[in-house]
Scaffold this active site. Structure first.
Site, mmCIF file in Angstrom:
data_model
loop_
_atom_site.group_PDB
_atom_site.id
_atom_site.type_symbol
_atom_site.label_atom_id
_atom_site.label_comp_id
_atom_site.label_asym_id
_atom_site.label_seq_id
_atom_site.Cartn_x
_atom_site.Cartn_y
_atom_site.Cartn_z
ATOM 1 N N TRP A 74 0.824 -1.373 -0.054
ATOM 2 C CA TRP A 74 -0.208 0.056 -0.027
ATOM 3 C C TRP A 74 1.065 1.232 0.038
ATOM 4 O O TRP A 74 1.619 1.218 0.865
ATOM 5 C CB TRP A 74 -0.828 0.044 1.237
ATOM 6 C CG TRP A 74 -1.556 1.322 1.405
ATOM 7 C CD1 TRP A 74 -2.652 1.758 0.540
ATOM 8 C CD2 TRP A 74 -1.277 2.619 2.143
ATOM 9 N NE1 TRP A 74 -2.876 3.027 0.796
ATOM 10 C CE2 TRP A 74 -2.223 3.515 2.013
ATOM 11 C CE3 TRP A 74 -0.244 2.799 3.226
ATOM 12 C CZ2 TRP A 74 -1.991 4.870 2.218
ATOM 13 C CZ3 TRP A 74 -0.265 4.085 3.642
ATOM 14 C CH2 TRP A 74 -1.058 5.134 3.460
ATOM 15 N N LYS A 130 -6.986 2.677 -2.384
ATOM 16 C CA LYS A 130 -7.595 3.651 -1.529
ATOM 17 C C LYS A 130 -8.180 4.641 -2.243
ATOM 18 O O LYS A 130 -7.767 4.952 -3.344
ATOM 19 C CB LYS A 130 -6.477 4.183 -0.720
ATOM 20 C CG LYS A 130 -6.903 5.264 0.304
ATOM 21 C CD LYS A 130 -5.856 5.399 1.612
ATOM 22 C CE LYS A 130 -6.202 6.242 2.788
ATOM 23 N NZ LYS A 130 -5.432 6.429 3.910
ATOM 24 N N HIS A 159 -11.497 2.221 2.818
ATOM 25 C CA HIS A 159 -11.293 2.816 1.433
ATOM 26 C C HIS A 159 -12.093 3.098 0.576
ATOM 27 O O HIS A 159 -11.409 2.963 -0.769
ATOM 28 C CB HIS A 159 -9.932 2.293 1.072
ATOM 29 C CG HIS A 159 -8.774 2.424 1.959
ATOM 30 N ND1 HIS A 159 -7.588 1.612 1.695
ATOM 31 C CD2 HIS A 159 -8.682 2.809 3.315
ATOM 32 C CE1 HIS A 159 -6.558 2.220 2.573
ATOM 33 N NE2 HIS A 159 -7.511 2.474 3.667
ATOM 34 N N ASP A 196 -11.622 7.748 6.354
ATOM 35 C CA ASP A 196 -10.935 6.437 6.736
ATOM 36 C C ASP A 196 -10.221 6.901 7.856
ATOM 37 O O ASP A 196 -9.178 6.877 8.035
ATOM 38 C CB ASP A 196 -9.890 6.615 5.443
ATOM 39 C CG ASP A 196 -9.075 4.977 5.849
ATOM 40 O OD1 ASP A 196 -9.421 4.184 6.576
ATOM 41 O OD2 ASP A 196 -7.887 5.313 5.298
ATOM 42 N N ASP A 240 -10.158 5.021 10.612
ATOM 43 C CA ASP A 240 -9.503 3.979 11.390
ATOM 44 C C ASP A 240 -9.996 4.066 13.105
ATOM 45 O O ASP A 240 -9.078 3.713 13.880
ATOM 46 C CB ASP A 240 -8.094 4.023 11.093
ATOM 47 C CG ASP A 240 -7.714 3.622 9.920
ATOM 48 O OD1 ASP A 240 -8.014 2.277 9.198
ATOM 49 O OD2 ASP A 240 -7.064 4.444 8.941
HETATM 50 C C1 RNT Z 1 -3.802 3.239 5.045
HETATM 51 C C2 RNT Z 1 -3.994 1.857 4.911
HETATM 52 C C3 RNT Z 1 -2.919 1.041 5.509
HETATM 53 C C4 RNT Z 1 -2.300 1.502 6.669
HETATM 54 C C5 RNT Z 1 -1.219 0.528 7.368
HETATM 55 C C6 RNT Z 1 -0.684 1.385 8.286
HETATM 56 O O1 RNT Z 1 -5.015 3.982 4.713
HETATM 57 O O2 RNT Z 1 -5.049 1.285 5.273
HETATM 58 O O3 RNT Z 1 -3.270 -0.443 5.308
HETATM 59 O O4 RNT Z 1 -3.365 1.632 7.607
HETATM 60 O O5 RNT Z 1 -0.624 0.125 6.365
HETATM 61 ZN ZN ZN Z 2 -5.456 -0.772 5.451
#
Ligand code: RNT
Ligand code: ZN
Length: 415
Positions: A181, A224, A259, A291, A293
């Site tokens: 990524w 993403k 994403h 996003d 998290d």
């Molecule tokens: C970021 C991605 C990725 C990260 C990690 C830390 O938007 O989701 O996977 O969260 O690699």
């Molecule tokens: Zn991720």
């Protein structure tokens, strides 16, 4: 009759075998991300978190050394039922005093301590090259940079990570999912959208030209839609990564449910991809408006994703990894809560009378389907869950906070 026995009878009457469900769940590995423990900081740099991702909050007690992170992870593991796999980022290399290797020079030996950690706990390891939080991210770009030197640096990082991923698989005896990524993209309207994508494509191809055993290393590409400061254009968009995976033998698509546009659902994408890909990978998170998290909870979309994996018979075809980072609450609790929530979602899915509901759909019994799907929601899952935790030797929902608090008082607040 205990609550569990009574719940089991109720599920029996629906044709659901809860013993089989618990047994199945206990054997399915879920990847636990190391980066919840230290707000995605890692051990190889002092700079800020870049790549368009952000942690918010300043809760005390964050792990600052490999020893602290491992100690915290152990505490979190003691609060999670089920089988775990360790998910590492390259930036978590553990160097000897005075030793340092830049990202393009990383070697298996820099992860020896993690291998020992994983092996002692019977865990496999997944791996992520770290294409962010580094001075060689130039103008927000890595693998898609127009600067050849920058691209080469990151290609070499990717290749180093393939070698490390293979080492993890060999040392643990468990295949290593290696996820690519990057946060590459632009804040504002680009003048060239295809150029960076062609370079990204070429760079990933070069990374994957590093020899590796396909039964040991499972490379994936994660898409993403946008990042912070990268709002207008993302090189690795959904179409880009999905097309890449579809046209490159052995490369898996990885979907992170944070994403996509807010009304898209990954639960619907899972069965679509499983029609074509032998294996796929997931990052399980909880996006709030973006996003963000947030810690994964037992909410509707989390449950729906788990349901799709289970009823598509995909537990062995879908690599499941958690991906969130909340710095505003106790990090051990965040880790444990998210893992427990995904376990609960899988348990709920395994305790769903899928065959019966599918039949209703195929017979166009939609009225009854709605009634039964609603009834299933209120089946006594909590009693099965508490029994599952008990059998796994893990505290139940009302006990686990006390352990979090004790560790916070004894360890975290003394840092
Ligand atoms: C970021 C991605 C990725 C990260 C990690 C830390 O938007 O989701 O996977 O969260 O690699
Ligand atoms: Zn991720």
């Amino acid at each position: 009759m205990t609550r569990f026995e009574s719940a089991k009878e109720i599920y029996d009457s629906w044709g659901v075998d809860v013993e089989a469900a618990m047994e199945k769940l206990a054997g399915i590995p879920v990847s636990l991300h190391c980066w919840q423990g230290d707000d995605v900081t890692g051990f190889d740099h002092d700079g800020p978190l870049t790549g368009g991702i952000q942690t918010t909050g300043n809760y005390p007690g964050k792990a600052k050394t490999p020893e602290q992170l491992m100690q915290d992870m152990d505490q979190a593991l003691s609060l999670m039922p089920g089988k775990k796999k360790l998910n590492l980022h390259a930036s978590y290399a553990v160097f000897e005093p005075g030793e340092f290797a830049d990202r393009d020079r990383l070697e298996p030996k820099h992860y020896r301590k993690w291998v020992d950690f994983a092996r002692e706990r019977g865990m496999g390891i997944d791996f992520n090259p770290t294409f962010f939080s580094h001075p060689k991210v130039k103008d927000g770009l890595t693998l898609s940079s127009p600067d050849r030197e920058i691209r080469d640096f990151w290609i070499n990082h990717g290749k180093a990570c393939i070698r490390i991923a293979q080492y993890f698989a060999e040392e643990t005896g468990v295949p290593c999912v290696m996820n690519i990524w990057t946060g590459d993209g632009f804040k504002d309207i680009p003048a060239d959208r295809m150029g960076p994508r062609m370079r990204y494509r070429d760079s990933i191809e070069q990374i994957l030209s590093e020899p590796f055993d396909r039964s040991k290393v499972k490379p994936c590409v994660e898409s993403k839609v946008f990042g912070i400061g990268v709002e207008a254009y993302t090189t690795g968009s959904a179409e880009f990564t999905l097309s890449f995976a579809a046209t490159h033998e052995g490369c898996l698509p990885l979907m992170d449910n944070g994403h996509y546009h807010p009304t898209e659902t990954v639960s619907d994408k899972i069965p679509a991809l499983l029609c074509f890909f032998p294996e796929i990978a997931l990052h399980i998170t909880r996006p709030i408006r973006w996003d963000s998290d947030h810690v994964v909870l037992f909410d509707d979309e989390t449950r729906e994703m788990a349901k799709e994996i289970v009823r598509c018979d995909g537990l062995e075809r879908v690599y499941m990894a958690l991906d969130y980072f909340d710095a505003s609450i106790n990090r051990i609790s965040a880790w444990a809560m998210g893992f427990r929530s995904w376990q609960k979602a899988l348990l709920a899915a395994l305790c769903t009378p899928d065959e019966r509901l599918k039949r209703l759909q195929d017979e166009a019994g939609f009225t009854r389907l709605m009634v039964e799907q609603e009834a299933v929601k209120l089946l006594p899952l909590g009693d099965i869950w508490e029994e599952y935790c008990k059998r796994q030797g893990i505290p139940g929902d009302r006990e686990f906070f006390a352990e979090v608090k004790e560790y916070e008082d004894e360890v975290l607040l003394k840092r």
